[in-house]
Design an enzyme around this catalytic site. Sequence first.
Site, PDB file in Angstrom:
ATOM      1  N   SER A  56      -1.550  -1.810   3.879  1.00  0.00           N
ATOM      2  CA  SER A  56      -0.351  -1.446   3.114  1.00  0.00           C
ATOM      3  C   SER A  56       0.084  -0.031   3.497  1.00  0.00           C
ATOM      4  O   SER A  56      -0.670   0.711   4.147  1.00  0.00           O
ATOM      5  CB  SER A  56      -0.654  -1.505   1.615  1.00  0.00           C
ATOM      6  N   ASP A  94       1.510  -4.590   5.626  1.00  0.00           N
ATOM      7  CA  ASP A  94       1.776  -5.335   4.393  1.00  0.00           C
ATOM      8  C   ASP A  94       2.861  -4.597   3.588  1.00  0.00           C
ATOM      9  O   ASP A  94       2.757  -3.377   3.377  1.00  0.00           O
ATOM     10  CB  ASP A  94       0.449  -5.361   3.593  1.00  0.00           C
ATOM     11  N   HIS A  95       3.880  -5.314   3.169  1.00  0.00           N
ATOM     12  CA  HIS A  95       4.947  -4.726   2.325  1.00  0.00           C
ATOM     13  C   HIS A  95       5.599  -3.475   2.906  1.00  0.00           C
ATOM     14  O   HIS A  95       5.747  -2.471   2.207  1.00  0.00           O
ATOM     15  CB  HIS A  95       4.413  -4.425   0.919  1.00  0.00           C
ATOM     16  N   HIS A 190       0.823  -9.860  -7.937  1.00  0.00           N
ATOM     17  CA  HIS A 190      -0.176  -8.924  -7.412  1.00  0.00           C
ATOM     18  C   HIS A 190      -1.130  -8.433  -8.500  1.00  0.00           C
ATOM     19  O   HIS A 190      -0.769  -8.377  -9.667  1.00  0.00           O
ATOM     20  CB  HIS A 190       0.519  -7.717  -6.774  1.00  0.00           C
ATOM     21  N   GLY A 191      -2.325  -8.068  -8.081  1.00  0.00           N
ATOM     22  CA  GLY A 191      -3.265  -7.419  -8.999  1.00  0.00           C
ATOM     23  C   GLY A 191      -4.228  -8.388  -9.660  1.00  0.00           C
ATOM     24  O   GLY A 191      -4.338  -9.563  -9.280  1.00  0.00           O
ATOM     25  N   GLY A 227      -0.236 -12.293  -3.430  1.00  0.00           N
ATOM     26  CA  GLY A 227      -0.821 -12.336  -4.769  1.00  0.00           C
ATOM     27  C   GLY A 227      -1.769 -13.499  -4.964  1.00  0.00           C
ATOM     28  O   GLY A 227      -1.771 -14.146  -6.018  1.00  0.00           O
ATOM     29  N   SER A 229      -5.251 -13.649  -4.881  1.00  0.00           N
ATOM     30  CA  SER A 229      -6.649 -13.470  -5.292  1.00  0.00           C
ATOM     31  C   SER A 229      -6.951 -14.389  -6.467  1.00  0.00           C
ATOM     32  O   SER A 229      -6.091 -14.642  -7.312  1.00  0.00           O
ATOM     33  CB  SER A 229      -6.908 -12.013  -5.698  1.00  0.00           C
ATOM     34  N   ASN A 269      -2.561 -14.089   1.245  1.00  0.00           N
ATOM     35  CA  ASN A 269      -2.900 -12.665   1.115  1.00  0.00           C
ATOM     36  C   ASN A 269      -3.904 -12.410  -0.002  1.00  0.00           C
ATOM     37  O   ASN A 269      -3.661 -12.797  -1.156  1.00  0.00           O
ATOM     38  CB  ASN A 269      -1.639 -11.868   0.758  1.00  0.00           C
ATOM     39  N   ASP A 271      -6.262  -9.283  -1.589  1.00  0.00           N
ATOM     40  CA  ASP A 271      -6.680  -7.883  -1.650  1.00  0.00           C
ATOM     41  C   ASP A 271      -7.568  -7.651  -2.882  1.00  0.00           C
ATOM     42  O   ASP A 271      -8.713  -7.207  -2.785  1.00  0.00           O
ATOM     43  CB  ASP A 271      -5.437  -6.978  -1.699  1.00  0.00           C
TER      44      ASP A 271
HETATM   45  P1  13P Z   1      -3.764  -9.881  -4.642  1.00  0.00           P
HETATM   46  O1  13P Z   1      -3.500  -8.693  -5.520  1.00  0.00           O
HETATM   47  O2  13P Z   1      -3.682 -11.151  -5.419  1.00  0.00           O
HETATM   48  O3  13P Z   1      -5.026  -9.755  -3.890  1.00  0.00           O
HETATM   49  O4  13P Z   1      -2.559  -9.969  -3.567  1.00  0.00           O
HETATM   50  C1  13P Z   1      -2.624  -9.239  -2.372  1.00  0.00           C
HETATM   51  C2  13P Z   1      -1.346  -9.228  -1.632  1.00  0.00           C
HETATM   52  O5  13P Z   1      -0.428  -9.984  -1.877  1.00  0.00           O
HETATM   53  C3  13P Z   1      -1.231  -8.276  -0.534  1.00  0.00           C
HETATM   54  O6  13P Z   1       0.048  -8.277   0.019  1.00  0.00           O
HETATM   55  O1  G3H Z   2       0.219  -6.325  -2.136  1.00  0.00           O
HETATM   56  C1  G3H Z   2      -0.229  -5.195  -2.132  1.00  0.00           C
HETATM   57  C2  G3H Z   2      -1.605  -4.911  -1.696  1.00  0.00           C
HETATM   58  O2  G3H Z   2      -2.532  -5.377  -2.635  1.00  0.00           O
HETATM   59  C3  G3H Z   2      -1.779  -3.460  -1.339  1.00  0.00           C
HETATM   60  O3  G3H Z   2      -1.871  -2.650  -2.443  1.00  0.00           O
HETATM   61  O4  G3H Z   2      -0.316  -0.710  -2.036  1.00  0.00           O
HETATM   62  O5  G3H Z   2      -2.298  -0.515  -3.582  1.00  0.00           O
HETATM   63  O6  G3H Z   2      -2.636  -0.655  -1.104  1.00  0.00           O
HETATM   64  P1  G3H Z   2      -1.775  -1.035  -2.286  1.00  0.00           P
HETATM   65 ZN    ZN Z   3       1.619  -8.708  -1.384  1.00  0.00          ZN
END
Ligand code: 13P
Ligand code: G3H
Ligand code: ZN
Length: 324
Positions: A56, A94-95, A190-191, A227, A229, A269, A271
Amino acid sequence: MVLYKELGFVNTREMFNDAMKNGYAVPAYNFNNMEQLQAIITACVRSRSPVILQVSKGAREYANATLLRWMGKGAIEMMKEMTPKPIPVALHLDHGDSFELCKSCVDNGFSSVMIDGSSLPYEENVKITKQVVEYAHKYDVTVEGELGVLAGIEEHVSSEKSHYTNPDDVEDFVKKTGVDSLAISIGTSHGAYKFKVKPGEEVPPLRFDILEEVEKRIKGFPIVLHGSSSVLKEYIDMINRYGGKMENAVGVPEDQLRKAAKSAVCKINIDSDGRLVMTAIIRKIFAEKPSEFDPRKYLGPAREELIKMYISKNENVLGSANRV
Ligand code: 13P
Ligand code: G3H
Ligand code: ZN
C-alpha cells in the site's frame, strides 16, 4: 528507472489467464516488513502457488520506497534459492491514489499497479484510470481499476458506507480505460470489523448476484475482491485471551471466498488476517514470557504461524496451491 523484469517479477496477465481457466484465485498478500515478506514467499513456494506481493501507499512510506524495491528483489533471489522451479511473483501497488504514485511504482520495479478512483465521480475515475493504463502499458505493467466503494477505515482507504458496483457500468469502464482487471464491491470491506452482527449470528452473504451480473457483462475478464480476510476466530480469541480487545471482529467466511475463487474472481486481497496472526502470537509470547526481549524470539514464531496460515489459504480457500 528500474523495470520489474530486471528484478525478476512478472505482471499479472499470465497469472490471471491461468486462474480464470482453472477456477482459482491468485493470493494478493500485503506486507510491510521482512518477516511478512519471508512468510509469504516461503508459504507460496511450499504450496507451489503464484503470488502477488501487495504494497500500500502507507507500507511504501513505512518501509521506504528504495528499501522496499530491494526487499522485493531480495525476495525473488531467496525464492530461487528455495526451489529449482521458480514460482511467478508480482509486485503490486495496492490502492494507488494518484497518477504520480502509480508512475513512481512503475518506475521503481512494480509489475502491477492499482489505481483506485472508486470514490471519484465515474467520469473522473475513467480519466485517471486511463491515464495510468497509458503509462503503465508502455512498460508492460498491468493495471487494476475499481468500481464501487468498499466500507472500512484504514490509513489510506477510508469510507464509512459501501456502494455496490453497478453492473451497468463495468463494460463501459473496462472498454474506456483499458484496465487489465477490475475490483468490485459485493459486500466485503477492509479491516477486522466487516459486518455488524451479534455473537453467534451469521454474517450476511456476499452479493453473488452482482458478481454474476458483472461476469455476464465482461465475460472472461479478471475480477478482484478486496477486503477478503476471514478474521479467523482462533487468532481473535488468542488476542483477546492475552490482553487484546477485539471483541466484535468478524470477516468473510472462508466458504464464500472459496465459491468466489471458482468464478471470474482471479485475485483475492488479504491483509488483516496476516496482521491478526502476528499480533496474536506476539501477544501470547509477551504474556507467557515477560522477560523476553529479543525480537527474533517473538517475530520468528509469528513468521512461522504466518507461513501456516498462508499455506492454508492457498490450499483450502483460494485453490491456488499446486498450480505452478
Ligand atoms: P482485508 O482488510 O480484508 O485484509 O483486505 C485487504 C485489502 O483489500 C487490501 O487491498
Ligand atoms: O486495503 C488496504 C490494505 O489493507 C493496506 O492498508 O493502507 O493500512 O497499509 P494500509
Ligand atoms: Zn483493498
